[in-house]
Enzyme design. Structure first.
Site, PDB file in Angstrom:
ATOM      1  N   ARG A   2      25.966  10.318   7.417  1.00 10.34           N
ATOM      2  CA  ARG A   2      26.346   9.435   6.316  1.00 10.34           C
ATOM      3  C   ARG A   2      26.905  10.245   5.157  1.00 10.34           C
ATOM      4  NH1 ARG A   2      21.157   5.917   5.020  1.00 10.34           N
ATOM      5  NH2 ARG A   2      20.146   7.937   5.267  1.00 10.34           N
ATOM      6  N   ASP A  18      28.061   9.941   0.952  1.00 14.24           N
ATOM      7  CA  ASP A  18      27.711   9.159  -0.228  1.00 14.24           C
ATOM      8  C   ASP A  18      28.964   8.624  -0.911  1.00 14.24           C
ATOM      9  OD1 ASP A  18      25.965   7.969  -1.939  1.00 14.24           O
ATOM     10  OD2 ASP A  18      25.041   9.813  -2.649  1.00 14.24           O
ATOM     11  N   ARG A  32      26.407  19.182  -3.034  1.00 19.01           N
ATOM     12  CA  ARG A  32      26.925  19.031  -4.400  1.00 19.01           C
ATOM     13  C   ARG A  32      26.038  19.744  -5.414  1.00 19.01           C
ATOM     14  NH1 ARG A  32      27.591  12.741  -4.898  1.00 19.01           N
ATOM     15  NH2 ARG A  32      28.071  13.315  -7.064  1.00 19.01           N
TER      16      ARG A  32
END
Length: 321
Positions: free
Chosen positions: A63, A65, A210
């Site tokens: 997945r 974001d 990130r």
């Protein structure tokens, strides 16, 4: 290897199918289907249903974001009707918006699973490091106007290689039951104005890449020394760590599988980095328990226990960036 493959339009495909999908995540709240927000999964399933004339559910390799892009998202589904390669690729793309595209389709055995058969996942984070803001690249890079020392960033990043507790780099809302992850490699290189953080691992915590990039930029600016990321990791506390880098610079570029599945090989994206010339699967994977287990190789009882733990980690679906 060639970029151009003929799509068969005569032979209906039967059984489980795998797709290679590329998307610009700017307009979506991530990959996963949501009730009240646009998602890449929902758009892809809607387009597949148009071609199949019946509902279709897809399962992905990982997945992403909100705002994150992908150039090699692997999905599988069980088609309710037979269609040719050309019908699936061209038909689905004709029903998708211009920010999502199916790159290829392949028949796979019924025991293939896009998530649970993946051996590794790889991300590239792109920073445009120049005084003026980006224009043509603004949707898929992060802009940093301060000079960055890519070599210092690379040195600092090496503390993350291996299996560690990444609590300092997980989002506050991360739902994973364990903060332990295995990073196969992480590299930082400069290519003209582009500074690229390239990282591969078995899986990733929510916002892990990130958050790592945010700390690396602090090192690159010269605000902290090469030991900064090792110090943050030792703290095991996200509240004491650095900022989260913007989503727009992050690209999910590869899901790696055993050669037995015969998935197409293709250049690693995004196309901004095509000059690097690297293709999927070119780097050897570490001979770790999870890789051995998923390749079906003989393993010891201890290895099986470790592989089962890694499998449970992946089943949480926590590798969302």
């Amino acid at each position: 290897m060639t970029l151009f493959r003929r799509l068969d339009e005569r032979t209906p495909l039967s059984g489980r199918l795998a797709l290679g999908v590329e998307y610009d995540g700017s307009a979506y709240c991530g990959w996963q289907r949501l009730k009240n927000a646009p998602s890449v999964q929902a758009e892809l399933e809607r387009a597949l249903a148009k071609v199949a004339s019946q509902p279709v559910t897809v399962h992905s390799s990982g997945r992403t974001d909100s705002g994150v892009h992908a150039t090699r998202q692997i999905v599988h589904f069980d088609p309710p009707v037979p269609r040719s390669q050309k019908a699936w690729v061209f038909g689905v793309n004709a029903n998708l918006s211009r920010d999502i595209a199916v790159r290829w389709v392949r028949e796979v055995p019924d025991d293939f699973h896009a998530r649970f058969k993946a051996l590794a996942r790889r991300y590239r984070y792109i920073i445009l490091n120049q005084p003026s803001r980006p224009v043509l690249e603004r949707a898929n890079v992060t802009w940093c106007r301060d000079p960055l020392d890519a070599e210092a960033m690379h040195r600092a990043a090496q503390a993350l290689v291996g299996e560690h507790d990444f609590s300092s780099f997980r989002a506050a809302g991360c739902q994973s039951k364990t903060p332990w992850r295995k990073v196969h490699f992480i590299e930082v290189h400069r290519h003209g104005p582009l500074v690229v953080v390239d990282v591969q691992g078995n899986a990733f915590l929510h916002h892990m890449v990130r958050n790592i990039v945010g700390a690396l930029v602090t090192v690159g600016r010269g605000d902290r020394d090469d030991d900064y990321l090792a110090e943050l990791m030792a703290l095991k506390d996200r509240s004491l760590s650095d900022v989260t880098a913007p989503a727009c610079g992050l690209h999910f570029v590869d899901s790696l599988y055993d050669d037995v599945w015969e998935l197409p090989r293709e250049p690693l994206g995004p196309n901004l980095l095509a000059f690097l010339g690297e293709w999927t699967g070119e780097r050897a994977l570490p001979d770790c328990p999870m890789v051995q287990f998923r390749r079906g190789r003989p393993v010891t009882e201890a290895t099986l226990e470790e592989a089962a733990l890694e499998k449970a980690t992946l089943e949480e679906g926590s590798f969302r960036q």
